[in-house]
Design a protein around this motif. Structure first.
Motif, PDB file in Angstrom:
ATOM      1  N   GLY A 234      34.987  53.568 -42.318  1.00  0.00           N
ATOM      2  CA  GLY A 234      35.376  54.928 -42.561  1.00  0.00           C
ATOM      3  C   GLY A 234      36.593  55.271 -43.483  1.00  0.00           C
TER       4      GLY A 234
ATOM      5  N   HIS B  83      36.610  55.045 -47.226  1.00  0.00           N
ATOM      6  CA  HIS B  83      36.323  55.826 -47.932  1.00  0.00           C
ATOM      7  C   HIS B  83      37.227  56.955 -48.136  1.00  0.00           C
ATOM      8  CE1 HIS B  83      32.650  53.846 -46.785  1.00  0.00           C
ATOM      9  NE2 HIS B  83      31.957  54.415 -47.771  1.00  0.00           N
TER      10      HIS B  83
ATOM     11  N   PRO C 246      33.568  50.323 -37.585  1.00  0.00           N
ATOM     12  CA  PRO C 246      33.128  51.480 -38.483  1.00  0.00           C
ATOM     13  C   PRO C 246      34.337  52.289 -38.718  1.00  0.00           C
ATOM     14  CG  PRO C 246      32.449  51.572 -36.151  1.00  0.00           C
ATOM     15  CD  PRO C 246      32.852  50.124 -36.346  1.00  0.00           C
TER      16      PRO C 246
ATOM     17  N   GLN D 128      33.396  63.323 -44.434  1.00  0.00           N
ATOM     18  CA  GLN D 128      32.964  62.210 -44.824  1.00  0.00           C
ATOM     19  C   GLN D 128      33.448  61.026 -43.984  1.00  0.00           C
ATOM     20  OE1 GLN D 128      34.483  60.589 -48.573  1.00  0.00           O
ATOM     21  NE2 GLN D 128      32.200  60.366 -49.099  1.00  0.00           N
ATOM     22  N   LEU D 129      34.713  61.135 -43.397  1.00  0.00           N
ATOM     23  CA  LEU D 129      35.117  60.015 -42.536  1.00  0.00           C
ATOM     24  C   LEU D 129      34.404  60.147 -41.109  1.00  0.00           C
ATOM     25  CD1 LEU D 129      37.285  57.857 -41.718  1.00  0.00           C
ATOM     26  CD2 LEU D 129      38.916  59.900 -40.760  1.00  0.00           C
ATOM     27  N   THR D 130      34.145  61.156 -40.609  1.00  0.00           N
ATOM     28  CA  THR D 130      33.246  61.371 -39.654  1.00  0.00           C
ATOM     29  C   THR D 130      31.902  60.449 -39.782  1.00  0.00           C
ATOM     30  OG1 THR D 130      34.536  63.120 -38.772  1.00  0.00           O
ATOM     31  CG2 THR D 130      32.679  62.884 -37.538  1.00  0.00           C
ATOM     32  N   TYR D 131      31.414  61.057 -40.630  1.00  0.00           N
ATOM     33  CA  TYR D 131      30.130  60.764 -41.154  1.00  0.00           C
ATOM     34  C   TYR D 131      29.940  59.153 -41.392  1.00  0.00           C
ATOM     35  CZ  TYR D 131      25.276  60.800 -43.243  1.00  0.00           C
ATOM     36  OH  TYR D 131      23.936  60.476 -43.635  1.00  0.00           O
ATOM     37  N   THR D 132      30.810  58.529 -42.023  1.00  0.00           N
ATOM     38  CA  THR D 132      30.810  57.075 -42.466  1.00  0.00           C
ATOM     39  C   THR D 132      31.147  56.376 -40.943  1.00  0.00           C
ATOM     40  OG1 THR D 132      33.185  57.344 -43.260  1.00  0.00           O
ATOM     41  CG2 THR D 132      31.138  57.517 -44.576  1.00  0.00           C
ATOM     42  N   THR D 133      32.067  56.871 -40.170  1.00  0.00           N
ATOM     43  CA  THR D 133      32.418  56.097 -39.090  1.00  0.00           C
ATOM     44  C   THR D 133      31.317  56.165 -38.138  1.00  0.00           C
ATOM     45  OG1 THR D 133      34.617  56.574 -39.414  1.00  0.00           O
ATOM     46  CG2 THR D 133      33.900  55.967 -37.090  1.00  0.00           C
TER      47      THR D 133
END
Length: 333
Positions: A197, A200, A193, A226-231
């Motif tokens: 992440g 993105h 992930p 966004q990086l935190t959420y996608t990771t």
């Protein structure tokens, strides 16, 4: 002094044990393949002017979405074929064994239903706000809005193309290499992930191009969120993929999460207000919808929302292992 490896081999032969077969590839090579796959997925966006954003061409423009859709489909086909060939040749797997490791076989209908139900439990609060407070539950039962959402390029990207291609590449095509390298399960879950992440982060560049007058720190904060959420989602999706062995399950969970977007963690609940903003988590559910008109509600509605948010999180944690248990698992936990 004799080398440690030589002593171990002598002891193995003396005890009559079979010498362990080394993995087909190293974990480092598996990670490099994942990075290469990510570049194959992202870099074509910037080769053609039809898919490259500019100050007058947003990433949400239909022409850009259409061009990128074609690009990622080709990228996924190339990477999936490469993975399939590698599994059949490097690990001497049969076609069905390779397809199983890639999550295609068995399809996993039951596993998919349980994975989506598990994820919906986590979103109990947002579902309450959207379905009960905003009164959308009746429309959900009638499947209202599906034609409108999937009839737009943004809706198609957020709910179909994005989930399908990202899961095909980052789960189905990439994870088998980490399994082939015999990397620890925790490494596979937490490493994949991070790359997902980072894939993105190009959105920061695109945001700066299309919003040149917005302060840089706003773009940085947006990208970090966004990086935190996608990771976090990438780790969860990898966990589900390993536990269920089903590509379909992670695709539909991805679609559901894109539809729900980022949950509310602050503020009061009010009727007619969207649960998410237009950009957080890709602006997922009903892009461009018109507001129903906000109206103040009693504090009990807000209390109910946050109670359900906590109840949903606790329920998700308690059901996590139960609802993901299956004989088709790709890795032992």
């Amino acid at each position: 002094m004799a080398p440690t490896g030589l002593v171990a081999r002598i002891m193995t032969l003396y005890k009559g044990e079979k010498e362990p077969v080394p993995p087909a590839i190293s974990t480092t090579v598996a990670i490099l393949i994942l990075v290469v796959y990510t570049l194959i997925y992202v870099l074509p966006f910037y080769i053609s002017s039809t898919t490259r954003p500019s100050p007058i061409l947003s990433r949400d423009a239909p022409s850009v979405i259409k061009g990128r859709t074609q690009s990622v489909i080709v990228s996924c086909i190339i990477c999936s074929i490469a993975t399939l060939v590698a599994l059949c040749s490097l690990d001497d797997e049969s076609l069905f064994e390779a397809l199983h490791r890639m999550g295609y076989f068995p399809i996993g209908i039951v596993e998919t239903a349980k994975a989506v139900a598990l994820t919906a439990t986590l979103f109990l609060g947002p579902l309450f706000e959207a379905g009960v407070v905003e009164g959308r539950w009746n429309g959900w039962l009638r499947l209202d809005g599906i034609d409108a959402v999937l009839g737009s390029w943004m809706g198609w990207r957020n709910l179909v193309t994005g989930p399908v291609t990202e899961e095909v590449l980052f789960r189905s095509a990439a994870v088998p290499f980490l399994l082939l390298s015999r990397a620890p399960t925790t490494t596979t879950i937490f490493l994949t992930p991070i790359v997902f992440g980072l894939a993105h982060l190009h959105h920061f560049y695109e945001f700066r191009i299309t919003h040149p007058h917005t302060p840089v720190f706003v773009g940085i904060l947006r990208s970090l969120l966004q990086l935190t959420y996608t990771t976090l989602f990438g780790g969860y999706a990898t966990f589900l993929f390993l536990r269920t062995g089903s590509l379909l399950s992670v695709i539909l969970v991805h679609t559901f999460c894109n539809w729900m977007g980022f949950p509310r963690f602050w503020g009061k609940v009010s009727a007619g207000e969207a649960v998410i903003g237009p950009d957080v988590g890709e602006g997922k559910r009903e892009d461009g919808r018109r507001s129903l008109g906000e109206r103040e509600l009693g504090i009990q509605w807000t209390i109910a929302y946050y109670v359900l948010l906590v109840v949903g999180a606790v329920g998700w944690w308690k059901l996590l292992w139960l609802l993901t248990e299956t004989s088709s698992a790709l890795s032992a936990f």
